[in-house]
Scaffold this motif. Structure first.
Motif, PDB file in Angstrom:
ATOM      1  N   PHE A  62       0.859  -1.120   0.061  1.00  0.00           N
ATOM      2  CA  PHE A  62      -0.129  -0.064  -0.018  1.00  0.00           C
ATOM      3  C   PHE A  62       0.907   1.390   0.023  1.00  0.00           C
ATOM      4  O   PHE A  62       2.032   1.177   0.381  1.00  0.00           O
ATOM      5  N   LYS A  63       0.184   2.349  -0.291  1.00  0.00           N
ATOM      6  CA  LYS A  63       0.865   3.803  -0.083  1.00  0.00           C
ATOM      7  C   LYS A  63       1.452   3.997   1.219  1.00  0.00           C
ATOM      8  O   LYS A  63       2.496   4.259   1.670  1.00  0.00           O
ATOM      9  N   SER A  64       0.604   3.424   2.366  1.00  0.00           N
ATOM     10  CA  SER A  64       1.230   3.419   3.790  1.00  0.00           C
ATOM     11  C   SER A  64       0.237   2.468   4.535  1.00  0.00           C
ATOM     12  O   SER A  64      -0.799   2.351   4.174  1.00  0.00           O
ATOM     13  N   VAL A  65       0.748   1.929   5.343  1.00  0.00           N
ATOM     14  CA  VAL A  65       0.143   0.970   6.360  1.00  0.00           C
ATOM     15  C   VAL A  65       0.072   1.619   7.716  1.00  0.00           C
ATOM     16  O   VAL A  65       1.280   1.997   8.273  1.00  0.00           O
ATOM     17  N   PHE A  66      -0.844   1.665   8.378  1.00  0.00           N
ATOM     18  CA  PHE A  66      -1.269   2.267   9.778  1.00  0.00           C
ATOM     19  C   PHE A  66      -1.629   1.139  10.782  1.00  0.00           C
ATOM     20  O   PHE A  66      -2.647   0.295  10.520  1.00  0.00           O
ATOM     21  N   GLN A  67      -0.752   0.923  11.715  1.00  0.00           N
ATOM     22  CA  GLN A  67      -0.820  -0.211  12.585  1.00  0.00           C
ATOM     23  C   GLN A  67      -2.298   0.138  13.455  1.00  0.00           C
ATOM     24  O   GLN A  67      -2.733   1.278  13.591  1.00  0.00           O
ATOM     25  N   ASP A  68      -2.530  -0.804  14.491  1.00  0.00           N
ATOM     26  CA  ASP A  68      -3.728  -0.623  15.032  1.00  0.00           C
ATOM     27  C   ASP A  68      -3.733   0.335  16.303  1.00  0.00           C
ATOM     28  O   ASP A  68      -4.434   1.148  16.711  1.00  0.00           O
ATOM     29  N   SER A  69      -2.363   0.924  16.617  1.00  0.00           N
ATOM     30  CA  SER A  69      -2.007   1.795  17.373  1.00  0.00           C
ATOM     31  C   SER A  69      -1.925   2.973  16.895  1.00  0.00           C
ATOM     32  O   SER A  69      -1.694   4.021  17.563  1.00  0.00           O
ATOM     33  N   ALA A  70      -2.058   3.282  15.567  1.00  0.00           N
ATOM     34  CA  ALA A  70      -1.950   4.519  14.876  1.00  0.00           C
ATOM     35  C   ALA A  70      -2.910   5.622  15.477  1.00  0.00           C
ATOM     36  O   ALA A  70      -4.116   5.229  15.473  1.00  0.00           O
ATOM     37  N   THR A  71      -2.638   6.865  15.750  1.00  0.00           N
ATOM     38  CA  THR A  71      -3.585   7.716  16.242  1.00  0.00           C
ATOM     39  C   THR A  71      -4.322   8.354  15.228  1.00  0.00           C
ATOM     40  O   THR A  71      -3.982   8.226  13.954  1.00  0.00           O
ATOM     41  N   GLN A  72      -5.351   9.055  15.499  1.00  0.00           N
ATOM     42  CA  GLN A  72      -6.347   9.670  14.397  1.00  0.00           C
ATOM     43  C   GLN A  72      -5.628  10.854  13.655  1.00  0.00           C
ATOM     44  O   GLN A  72      -5.678  10.883  12.593  1.00  0.00           O
ATOM     45  N   LYS A  73      -4.880  11.440  14.527  1.00  0.00           N
ATOM     46  CA  LYS A  73      -4.009  12.709  14.093  1.00  0.00           C
ATOM     47  C   LYS A  73      -2.997  12.036  12.834  1.00  0.00           C
ATOM     48  O   LYS A  73      -2.741  12.690  11.732  1.00  0.00           O
ATOM     49  N   GLY A  86     -14.803   9.436  13.979  1.00  0.00           N
ATOM     50  CA  GLY A  86     -14.150   9.369  14.978  1.00  0.00           C
ATOM     51  C   GLY A  86     -15.125   9.225  16.274  1.00  0.00           C
ATOM     52  O   GLY A  86     -16.374   9.067  16.053  1.00  0.00           O
ATOM     53  N   SER A  87     -14.629   9.557  17.500  1.00  0.00           N
ATOM     54  CA  SER A  87     -15.482   9.540  18.654  1.00  0.00           C
ATOM     55  C   SER A  87     -15.172  11.107  19.245  1.00  0.00           C
ATOM     56  O   SER A  87     -14.453  11.905  18.630  1.00  0.00           O
ATOM     57  N   HIS A  88     -16.003  11.368  20.458  1.00  0.00           N
ATOM     58  CA  HIS A  88     -15.742  12.750  20.862  1.00  0.00           C
ATOM     59  C   HIS A  88     -14.364  12.856  21.405  1.00  0.00           C
ATOM     60  O   HIS A  88     -13.834  14.091  21.199  1.00  0.00           O
ATOM     61  N   GLU A  89     -13.677  12.008  21.919  1.00  0.00           N
ATOM     62  CA  GLU A  89     -12.390  12.091  22.135  1.00  0.00           C
ATOM     63  C   GLU A  89     -11.330  12.148  21.089  1.00  0.00           C
ATOM     64  O   GLU A  89     -10.223  12.594  21.228  1.00  0.00           O
ATOM     65  N   ASN A  90     -11.642  11.186  20.281  1.00  0.00           N
ATOM     66  CA  ASN A  90     -10.699  11.055  19.216  1.00  0.00           C
ATOM     67  C   ASN A  90     -11.400  11.533  17.597  1.00  0.00           C
ATOM     68  O   ASN A  90     -12.094  10.759  17.182  1.00  0.00           O
ATOM     69  N   SER A  91     -11.209  12.615  17.539  1.00  0.00           N
ATOM     70  CA  SER A  91     -11.916  13.065  16.201  1.00  0.00           C
ATOM     71  C   SER A  91     -11.250  12.412  14.911  1.00  0.00           C
ATOM     72  O   SER A  91     -10.048  12.143  14.992  1.00  0.00           O
ATOM     73  N   GLY A  92     -11.941  11.888  13.825  1.00  0.00           N
ATOM     74  CA  GLY A  92     -11.863  11.276  12.714  1.00  0.00           C
ATOM     75  C   GLY A  92     -11.357  12.270  11.590  1.00  0.00           C
ATOM     76  O   GLY A  92     -11.259  13.536  11.833  1.00  0.00           O
ATOM     77  N   ILE A  93     -11.385  11.907  10.318  1.00  0.00           N
ATOM     78  CA  ILE A  93     -10.856  12.733   9.296  1.00  0.00           C
ATOM     79  C   ILE A  93     -11.796  13.772   9.017  1.00  0.00           C
ATOM     80  O   ILE A  93     -11.385  15.012   8.840  1.00  0.00           O
ATOM     81  N   LEU A  94     -13.088  13.515   9.129  1.00  0.00           N
ATOM     82  CA  LEU A  94     -14.185  14.579   8.667  1.00  0.00           C
ATOM     83  C   LEU A  94     -13.829  15.904   9.727  1.00  0.00           C
ATOM     84  O   LEU A  94     -13.932  16.872   9.200  1.00  0.00           O
ATOM     85  N   PRO A  95     -14.017  15.818  10.826  1.00  0.00           N
ATOM     86  CA  PRO A  95     -14.042  16.870  11.998  1.00  0.00           C
ATOM     87  C   PRO A  95     -12.428  17.738  11.679  1.00  0.00           C
ATOM     88  O   PRO A  95     -12.386  18.702  11.726  1.00  0.00           O
TER      89      PRO A  95
END
Length: 563
Positions: free
Chosen positions: A81-92, A130-139
């Protein structure tokens, strides 16, 4: 002879198009985040079938319980892939790598399309919203946009939709009249009530990054719309629920149309101008309440439709005074970023869906199959020189976004995978589709640079400088009329000052720093404006001489005094 000439022209256009730079569809992979734990799965029973080899490669190991292993297919496969994000990767981290470049392009006049794709319960909606504490791509996209353009926003309703997927400019007077009428409507009251309890705003840490280098002599406006494709019908999530005779009326589906530039859009959809993240979150909350969701055996909150959130940036140059938008509809530039949360593919043998959910699952899988078929056809046409017709019209999803694959913008996809062994048989198909998609290339979008009309740069700052100096002059005149000592005019902030002195200032005594030069405009040539409120006031000659000794531009003051 004319027939031959026409043939040459067509061949020439085809050759120029083939020489245009192309970019592949960029696909990222994200393992289901650990911040959003898998429900009803104990830690000791949790096994993985995915192994991360590098930042771009994952390995899929068939478990003994999978259908592939039982049928004799025991080969491990690796996928790039272009990049792989582990399950511990942050939303940021996911946002910075995947979506932030698209926001940069959006604010610079380019289009973009971002999918989240995967099986059900793989973390697609969490990645997008995302969630209230961890905003996703859209917010986070909203945060960066408003961090970048808040000071450059046009007045409300200056840009107005033409109902044909375009925008027109109206004067500040007309915009103000329309805005006052809007405030009197009940719709404004509803938005204010919703914004008080916007769930996405609670306990949320906003993204503080921004896009720098935007043209300050342009006025910007942000428009949003929210749709869902449910059972291959398009519905507007911003529409109010209609009640007739005490019963809720079923929402009306929307039609797809083609505008004058051959771009597809949802006809009759609600598109709202927003001026802050707070206003936008209130609308998103309203749209999410209208979206179809259901509980299945694999997901307690499963999306039953494809959700499409459109961000549109409208910008146009300011007029020579730097105060209002130039009244020319041909100078308006519109760029779009579409964020698509695809419903997850699922097997009814695992979800045990029946009735309505069975029909929903069938339509979801059918639309995703059409998407796969379109990618396969595009790849074959590009790699083998085939001329197959791409079946975009077989599904509302592919029909709506066909322009992006014709070179109208950059396309990216985040493939969300669940490393559980139970999901191996579905995950292998998702990864094969992702590899197929990466082989598709689209024409590079050059973007549209807003025409400055040949006007001198720095018009906005010159106008701000004018207003600051006018305020200082008013304070001087008020002190003179009261017989009190005249206040010493304050220096203009460096952000509004020019990098060279004006005609009435001594360049040798100027305190402007050369380090600030890139952030200041050239000496403004501001046309004098009639100041009727000063017509009956008289300034002693001595006062003018004192003002001349100060480091402010007195040209406007002298003109007023002479009048």
């Amino acid at each position: 002879m004319s027939h031959n000439t026409t043939g040459i022209r067509i061949k020439s256009r085809t050759k120029r198009r083939s020489l245009k730079a192309k970019d592949p569809v960029e696909v990222f992979c994200r393992l289901r985040p650990s911040e959003d734990p898998i429900p009803d799965i104990e830690d000791e029973d949790y096994t993985r079938c995915i192994e991360i080899i590098s930042d771009t490669v994952i390995q899929l190991n068939p478990p003994k319980s999978s259908l592939a292993f039982k049928s004799g297919n025991k080969t491990t496969t690796q996928h790039t892939f272009k990049s792989v994000f582990q399950d511990s990767a942050t939303q940021k981290k996911v946002f910075d790598h995947v979506a932030r470049p698209l926001v940069y392009d959006l604010l610079n006049g380019k289009n973009g399309l971002l999918f989240t794709y995967g099986i059900t319960n793989s973390g697609k909606t969490y990645t997008m919203t995302g969630s209230h504490e961890n905003s996703g791509i859209l917010p986070r996209c909203l945060d960066v946009i408003f961090n970048s353009v808040t000071e450059l926003l046009a007045k409300p309703f200056v840009f107005k939709s033409d109902r044909l997927n375009g925008f027109k400019v109206q004067s500040d007077e007309d915009a103000g009249r329309e805005y006052r009428g809007f405030r009197r409507k009940k719709l404004k009251g509803k938005l204010d009530e919703d914004s008080d309890d916007a769930g996405l705003q609670q306990d949320r840490v906003a993204d503080e990054s921004l896009v720098s280098g935007l043209d300050e002599d342009n006025a910007f406006a942000v428009f949003v719309s929210y749709f869902e494709i449910y059972n291959n019908y398009v519905y507007d999530l911003f529409e109010d629920i209609q009640v007739e005779g005490g019963k809720v009326r079923a929402p009306q589906s929307k039609q797809l149309r083609e505008d004058a530039k051959h771009n597809m859009y949802v006809s009759g959809g609600v598109e709202v101008e927003v001026r802050s993240t707070k206003d936008t979150f209130a609308l998103i909350e309203k749209g999410q309440k209208n979206r179809r969701m259901a509980e299945t055996q694999l997901n307690h909150n499963s999306s039953r439709s494809h959700a499409i959130f459109n961000l549109r940036i409208v910008q146009a140059p300011l007029d020579p005074s730097g105060e209002e938008v130039f009244l020319d509809n041909d100078k308006v530039n519109v760029s779009t970023l579409s964020l698509v949360d695809l419903a997850g593919s699922e097997r009814t043998s695992r979800t045990h869906a029946d009735g309505i959910q069975l029909r929903e699952a069938g339509n979801i899988n059918a639309s995703l199959m059409v998407l796969r078929t379109c990618m396969e056809t595009l790849r074959d046409n590009q790699s083998n020189g085939a001329t197959k017709i791409v079946p975009f019209r077989d599904s509302k999803l592919t029909h709506l976004f066909k322009n992006f694959f014709d070179g109208e913008g950059k396309v990216r996809m985040v493939v969300c995978v669940n490393p559980r062994t139970e999901d191996y048989d579905e995950t292998i198909h998702v990864l094969r589709f992702s590899e197929l998609t990466q082989n598709v290339v689209v024409d590079r979008c050059e973007g549209v640079k807003v025409d400055g009309l040949g006007l001198a740069p720095g018009r906005r700052r010159a106008n701000m400088l004018y207003k600051v100096q006018l305020k200082e002059l008013e304070e001087v005149l008020k002190g003179s009329n009261k017989g009190a000592p005249q206040p010493v005019p304050r220096r203009i902030p460096d952000t509004f000052a020019s990098d060279t002195a004006t005609d009435t200032c001594d360049p040798t005594t100027s305190e402007a720093s050369s380090d600030d030069a890139p952030f200041r405009a050239p000496p403004p040539r501001i046309p004098p404006r009639p100041m009727r409120f000063l017509a009956n006031r008289v300034l002693p000659p001595l006062d003018i001489e004192k003002l001349l000794m100060k480091d402010i531009s007195i040209s406007v003051s002298l003109i007023i005094y002479k009048q």
